[in-house]
Structures are given as structure tokens and as C-alpha cells.
Write a protein that holds these residues in place. Structure first.
Motif, mmCIF file in Angstrom:
data_model
loop_
_atom_site.group_PDB
_atom_site.id
_atom_site.type_symbol
_atom_site.label_atom_id
_atom_site.label_comp_id
_atom_site.label_asym_id
_atom_site.label_seq_id
_atom_site.Cartn_x
_atom_site.Cartn_y
_atom_site.Cartn_z
ATOM 1 N N UNK A 22 -5.795 -1.379 17.926
ATOM 2 C CA UNK A 22 -5.892 -2.699 17.300
ATOM 3 C C UNK A 22 -5.801 -2.601 15.781
ATOM 4 N N UNK A 23 -6.424 -1.588 15.186
ATOM 5 C CA UNK A 23 -6.299 -1.392 13.739
ATOM 6 C C UNK A 23 -4.832 -1.186 13.376
ATOM 7 N N UNK A 30 -0.008 -7.592 9.691
ATOM 8 C CA UNK A 30 -0.394 -8.221 8.426
ATOM 9 C C UNK A 30 0.076 -7.444 7.198
ATOM 10 N N UNK A 31 0.772 -6.335 7.398
ATOM 11 C CA UNK A 31 1.269 -5.551 6.262
ATOM 12 C C UNK A 31 0.157 -4.873 5.482
ATOM 13 N N UNK A 32 -0.889 -4.439 6.203
ATOM 14 C CA UNK A 32 -2.041 -3.781 5.589
ATOM 15 C C UNK A 32 -2.178 -2.399 6.233
ATOM 16 N N UNK A 33 -2.451 -1.393 5.425
ATOM 17 C CA UNK A 33 -2.642 -0.059 5.969
ATOM 18 C C UNK A 33 -3.801 -0.092 6.974
ATOM 19 N N UNK A 34 -3.569 0.353 8.210
ATOM 20 C CA UNK A 34 -4.642 0.362 9.210
ATOM 21 C C UNK A 34 -5.858 1.178 8.766
ATOM 22 N N UNK A 35 -5.634 2.190 7.948
ATOM 23 C CA UNK A 35 -6.770 2.982 7.456
ATOM 24 C C UNK A 35 -7.648 2.161 6.518
ATOM 25 N N UNK A 36 -7.054 1.225 5.787
ATOM 26 C CA UNK A 36 -7.849 0.347 4.930
ATOM 27 C C UNK A 36 -8.716 -0.573 5.788
ATOM 28 N N UNK A 37 -8.140 -1.108 6.848
ATOM 29 C CA UNK A 37 -8.934 -1.937 7.768
ATOM 30 C C UNK A 37 -10.054 -1.114 8.406
ATOM 31 N N UNK A 38 -9.737 0.118 8.765
ATOM 32 C CA UNK A 38 -10.742 1.009 9.352
ATOM 33 C C UNK A 38 -11.850 1.285 8.346
ATOM 34 N N UNK A 39 -11.472 1.523 7.083
ATOM 35 C CA UNK A 39 -12.468 1.794 6.042
ATOM 36 C C UNK A 39 -13.427 0.611 5.894
ATOM 37 N N UNK A 40 -12.885 -0.597 5.941
ATOM 38 C CA UNK A 40 -13.740 -1.789 5.842
ATOM 39 C C UNK A 40 -14.702 -1.836 7.023
ATOM 40 N N UNK A 62 -22.849 -12.463 9.616
ATOM 41 C CA UNK A 62 -21.648 -11.655 9.735
ATOM 42 C C UNK A 62 -21.661 -11.042 11.130
ATOM 43 N N UNK A 63 -20.504 -11.104 11.827
ATOM 44 C CA UNK A 63 -20.467 -10.607 13.194
ATOM 45 C C UNK A 63 -19.292 -9.666 13.427
ATOM 46 N N UNK A 64 -19.438 -8.830 14.393
ATOM 47 C CA UNK A 64 -18.467 -7.883 14.934
ATOM 48 C C UNK A 64 -18.235 -6.707 13.988
ATOM 49 N N UNK A 65 -17.370 -5.821 14.389
ATOM 50 C CA UNK A 65 -17.110 -4.605 13.627
ATOM 51 C C UNK A 65 -16.561 -4.847 12.242
ATOM 52 N N UNK A 66 -15.909 -5.970 12.037
ATOM 53 C CA UNK A 66 -15.367 -6.315 10.724
ATOM 54 C C UNK A 66 -16.315 -7.218 9.939
ATOM 55 N N UNK A 67 -17.465 -7.560 10.536
ATOM 56 C CA UNK A 67 -18.478 -8.405 9.906
ATOM 57 C C UNK A 67 -17.863 -9.687 9.332
ATOM 58 N N UNK A 68 -17.240 -10.447 10.216
ATOM 59 C CA UNK A 68 -16.631 -11.728 9.839
ATOM 60 C C UNK A 68 -17.747 -12.714 9.523
ATOM 61 N N UNK A 69 -17.693 -13.295 8.329
ATOM 62 C CA UNK A 69 -18.732 -14.220 7.899
ATOM 63 C C UNK A 69 -18.553 -15.569 8.583
ATOM 64 N N UNK A 70 -19.671 -16.181 8.923
ATOM 65 C CA UNK A 70 -19.639 -17.460 9.626
ATOM 66 C C UNK A 70 -18.994 -18.568 8.796
#
Length: 180
Positions: A22-23, A30-40, A62-70
Motif C-alpha cells: 500500500x505504501x 500520488x507521486x510521493x516516495x513510498x519511503x517518505x510515507x513509511x517514515x511518516x 488522530x487515527x490509524x497508522x498515518x494518524x489522520x486527524x479528525x
């Protein structure tokens, strides 16, 4: 009985592989390095896809592995993404994190300040916190990049010299025996 064991094993491996895939897919889309998403995700939740943080001074969570703010929930409703889906579907969580970061990049440029806004938002009052967060992500990202480079080099060495692959395997076997 063999089929049951095989299905169980396949389920375990697919559950473990799913977030990595998924990363990669979210990063590509989205044109973003998957490692950057993983780092977040490492910084936000230690890659825990069921993480919940409701200790915000702003009465948000904030929820889930990416801590999405409500605060993103109203915009996410348009895509039928709910809090429950973020917590139960790792790919939805990761894609949503990529969406948040991509929106920052689109609005503020592809830079570390925009990465910092993933955590703080764009408020000018939070520049110091934003830069601290961006530096944390940058450090994790550098470690992930270095690890990937080392792994790629090791794979390339094995591909070039098959004898190296055999000697490395036998060294690992010898090391395991010595540790027992």
C-alpha cells in the motif's frame, strides 16, 4: 489439513505484506516516495495501523497508522472514508495519509516545510514545531533510504556473483549454529 495450514500461512503473509504494498501503490499514485510515507507512519504510530491518539489540546483525534486527524473527516466523507475504515483498512489509511501530504505539496510546494505541515497544519504560529517534526521525518527517511541502498547493493552483488550468495547463506547458517 494441509490446505488449512497453507491458507493460514498465506493470510499471515498477505496481512504483513499488505501495508508495504500500500505504501508503494499510494506513493506511486500520488507521486510521493513510498519511503517518505513509511517514515511518516513510523513517526506517527510506529506503523501501528490501529493507533488512536485522542490527547489533543484542540479536541481532535488522530487515527490509524498515518494518524489522520479528525479535522479531515468532513472532506473524507466525499470519498466515503470514515474513521472506522481508516482503522480497519490499512490501505485506506495509507492512501489517506498520501492524500493529506499531496495536498500540502500542492498548496505549499514539495519541501520539508510541507512535510512538517502533515503534523502541525499551516499555522504560521507553529513554524518551530513544524520544523522539528520535519527534521524527525527527514532523519527516519534518510535511514530508510540508506537501508534500501544497502539492500539493493547486496542484491546486486548476489546477482553478479552467485558464489557470494552461497557463501553468505552458509555464513548465516554457521552463525545460527554458533548462537545455539
Amino acid at each position: 489439513m494441509k490446505w488449512y495450514a497453507l491458507l493460514t500461512l498465506a493470510a499471515v503473509f498477505s496481512a504483513q505484506a499488505s501495508p508495504e504494498m500500500c505504501f508503494n501503490k499510494a506513493g506511486r499514485d500520488y507521486g510521493i516516495d513510498p519511503l517518505l510515507l513509511t517514515a511518516i507512519s513510523i513517526q506517527e504510530s510506529r506503523l501501528r495501523m490501529d493507533a488512536i491518539n485522542n490527547h489533543s489540546a484542540h479536541k481532535t483525534e488522530d487515527v490509524c497508522g498515518m494518524q489522520i486527524n479528525s479535522s479531515h473527516y468532513p472532506a473524507l466523507r466525499k470519498f466515503e472514508i470514515t474513521r472506522e475504515r481508516l482503522l480497519k483498512e490499512p490501505c485506506t489509511c495509507i492512501y489517506t495519509g498520501a492524500w493529506v501530504l499531496a495536498r500540502n505539496f500542492q498548496a505549499y510546494g514539495k519541501n520539508w516545510d510541507s512535510v512538517g505541515m502533515y503534523n502541525t497544519g499551516p499555522s504560521p504560529k507553529l513554524i518551530k514545531q513544524r520544523r522539528v517534526y520535519a527534521n524527525l521525518i527527514k532523519n527516519i527517511y534518510r535511514i530508510l533510504l540508506a537501508t534500501q541502498i544497502i539492500q539493493n547493493n547486496q542484491t546486486a552483488q548476489r546477482d553478479i556473483n552467485p558464489l557470494l550468495a552461497r557463501s553468505t547463506a552458509s555464513e548465516n547458517t554457521d552463525a545460527k549454529r554458533n548462537n545455539q
